[in-house]
Design a protein around this motif. Structure first.
Motif, PDB file in Angstrom:
ATOM      1  N   LEU A  21      45.271  40.867  28.686  1.00  0.00           N
ATOM      2  CA  LEU A  21      44.810  42.249  28.774  1.00  0.00           C
ATOM      3  C   LEU A  21      45.887  43.180  28.233  1.00  0.00           C
ATOM      4  O   LEU A  21      47.082  42.886  28.345  1.00  0.00           O
ATOM      5  CB  LEU A  21      44.541  42.626  30.230  1.00  0.00           C
ATOM      6  CG  LEU A  21      43.568  41.759  31.005  1.00  0.00           C
ATOM      7  CD1 LEU A  21      43.570  42.170  32.476  1.00  0.00           C
ATOM      8  CD2 LEU A  21      42.182  41.864  30.416  1.00  0.00           C
ATOM      9  N   THR A  22      45.473  44.308  27.676  1.00  0.00           N
ATOM     10  CA  THR A  22      46.444  45.349  27.366  1.00  0.00           C
ATOM     11  C   THR A  22      46.940  45.913  28.689  1.00  0.00           C
ATOM     12  O   THR A  22      46.338  45.682  29.752  1.00  0.00           O
ATOM     13  CB  THR A  22      45.807  46.482  26.538  1.00  0.00           C
ATOM     14  OG1 THR A  22      44.813  47.121  27.336  1.00  0.00           O
ATOM     15  CG2 THR A  22      45.210  45.959  25.228  1.00  0.00           C
ATOM     16  N   ALA A  26      44.860  46.173  32.161  1.00  0.00           N
ATOM     17  CA  ALA A  26      45.397  45.636  33.413  1.00  0.00           C
ATOM     18  C   ALA A  26      45.399  46.714  34.490  1.00  0.00           C
ATOM     19  O   ALA A  26      45.059  46.448  35.648  1.00  0.00           O
ATOM     20  CB  ALA A  26      46.802  45.084  33.196  1.00  0.00           C
ATOM     21  N   ALA A  27      45.762  47.943  34.115  1.00  0.00           N
ATOM     22  CA  ALA A  27      45.754  49.056  35.067  1.00  0.00           C
ATOM     23  C   ALA A  27      44.348  49.290  35.592  1.00  0.00           C
ATOM     24  O   ALA A  27      44.154  49.504  36.789  1.00  0.00           O
ATOM     25  CB  ALA A  27      46.300  50.314  34.403  1.00  0.00           C
ATOM     26  N   ILE A  32      44.743  51.257  39.140  1.00  0.00           N
ATOM     27  CA  ILE A  32      45.924  52.104  39.268  1.00  0.00           C
ATOM     28  C   ILE A  32      46.100  52.850  37.956  1.00  0.00           C
ATOM     29  O   ILE A  32      45.436  52.552  36.963  1.00  0.00           O
ATOM     30  CB  ILE A  32      47.197  51.284  39.603  1.00  0.00           C
ATOM     31  CG1 ILE A  32      47.528  50.293  38.485  1.00  0.00           C
ATOM     32  CG2 ILE A  32      47.047  50.578  40.942  1.00  0.00           C
ATOM     33  CD1 ILE A  32      48.838  49.555  38.678  1.00  0.00           C
ATOM     34  N   GLY A  33      47.020  53.779  37.938  1.00  0.00           N
ATOM     35  CA  GLY A  33      47.269  54.561  36.737  1.00  0.00           C
ATOM     36  C   GLY A  33      48.039  53.772  35.685  1.00  0.00           C
ATOM     37  O   GLY A  33      48.754  52.812  35.991  1.00  0.00           O
ATOM     38  N   ARG A  34      47.895  54.224  34.455  1.00  0.00           N
ATOM     39  CA  ARG A  34      48.557  53.567  33.322  1.00  0.00           C
ATOM     40  C   ARG A  34      50.078  53.627  33.463  1.00  0.00           C
ATOM     41  O   ARG A  34      50.766  52.635  33.228  1.00  0.00           O
ATOM     42  CB  ARG A  34      48.111  54.274  32.042  1.00  0.00           C
ATOM     43  CG  ARG A  34      48.600  53.654  30.779  1.00  0.00           C
ATOM     44  CD  ARG A  34      48.022  54.398  29.588  1.00  0.00           C
ATOM     45  NE  ARG A  34      48.571  55.737  29.494  1.00  0.00           N
ATOM     46  CZ  ARG A  34      49.481  56.109  28.591  1.00  0.00           C
ATOM     47  NH1 ARG A  34      49.887  55.263  27.684  1.00  0.00           N
ATOM     48  NH2 ARG A  34      49.941  57.330  28.582  1.00  0.00           N
ATOM     49  N   THR A  35      50.607  54.765  33.887  1.00  0.00           N
ATOM     50  CA  THR A  35      52.054  54.916  34.032  1.00  0.00           C
ATOM     51  C   THR A  35      52.595  53.961  35.081  1.00  0.00           C
ATOM     52  O   THR A  35      53.633  53.312  34.879  1.00  0.00           O
ATOM     53  CB  THR A  35      52.410  56.371  34.395  1.00  0.00           C
ATOM     54  OG1 THR A  35      51.876  57.236  33.386  1.00  0.00           O
ATOM     55  CG2 THR A  35      53.907  56.569  34.507  1.00  0.00           C
ATOM     56  N   CYS A  61      48.731  36.605  35.777  1.00  0.00           N
ATOM     57  CA  CYS A  61      49.841  37.387  36.312  1.00  0.00           C
ATOM     58  C   CYS A  61      49.351  38.516  37.212  1.00  0.00           C
ATOM     59  O   CYS A  61      50.026  38.875  38.177  1.00  0.00           O
ATOM     60  CB  CYS A  61      50.706  37.927  35.175  1.00  0.00           C
ATOM     61  SG  CYS A  61      51.528  36.608  34.259  1.00  0.00           S
ATOM     62  N   LEU A  62      48.175  39.059  36.915  1.00  0.00           N
ATOM     63  CA  LEU A  62      47.594  40.059  37.817  1.00  0.00           C
ATOM     64  C   LEU A  62      47.220  39.418  39.144  1.00  0.00           C
ATOM     65  O   LEU A  62      47.468  39.976  40.213  1.00  0.00           O
ATOM     66  CB  LEU A  62      46.360  40.711  37.197  1.00  0.00           C
ATOM     67  CG  LEU A  62      46.589  41.667  36.038  1.00  0.00           C
ATOM     68  CD1 LEU A  62      45.266  42.277  35.599  1.00  0.00           C
ATOM     69  CD2 LEU A  62      47.582  42.743  36.396  1.00  0.00           C
ATOM     70  N   ARG A  63      46.622  38.235  39.071  1.00  0.00           N
ATOM     71  CA  ARG A  63      46.258  37.515  40.305  1.00  0.00           C
ATOM     72  C   ARG A  63      47.513  37.190  41.121  1.00  0.00           C
ATOM     73  O   ARG A  63      47.529  37.315  42.345  1.00  0.00           O
ATOM     74  CB  ARG A  63      45.497  36.243  39.969  1.00  0.00           C
ATOM     75  CG  ARG A  63      44.108  36.511  39.447  1.00  0.00           C
ATOM     76  CD  ARG A  63      43.304  35.223  39.291  1.00  0.00           C
ATOM     77  NE  ARG A  63      42.007  35.523  38.757  1.00  0.00           N
ATOM     78  CZ  ARG A  63      41.622  35.240  37.511  1.00  0.00           C
ATOM     79  NH1 ARG A  63      42.433  34.605  36.703  1.00  0.00           N
ATOM     80  NH2 ARG A  63      40.419  35.555  37.107  1.00  0.00           N
TER      81      ARG A  63
END
Length: 80
Positions: A21-22, A26-27, A32-35, A61-63
């Motif tokens: 994912l970009t 992923a955000a 959640i926010g991009r920042t 990695c998100l998991r």
């Protein structure tokens, strides 16, 4: 008109899930926010990979990040 079904049981018209994912995608997945997502990636809290000049976040990695958050919360509850 019937939708054809692939052998996996997923309709053939359904796109395959992305492995990478970009940071923005992923955000959105974590809601959640991009920042904040960029901060998690740049500090190494969420692992990512570089492909050329492009940074991508593997879905695993998100998991892993969410699992770590849940484990940290569970350990705080047992200490308190």
């Amino acid at each position: 008109m019937a939708t054809s079904i692939a052998l996996t049981g997923i309709p053939a018209s359904t796109p395959a899930p992305s492995l990478l994912l970009t940071v923005e995608e992923a955000a959105k997945q974590l809601r959640i926010g991009r920042t904040q997502m960029y901060q998690l990636v740049m500090t190494g809290t969420v692992r990512s990979v570089l492909i050329g000049r492009l940074r991508r976040v593997p879905i695993e990695c998100l998991r892993e990040y969410v699992t770590d958050l849940m484990a940290a919360e569970a350990s705080q509850k047992t200490v308190a």
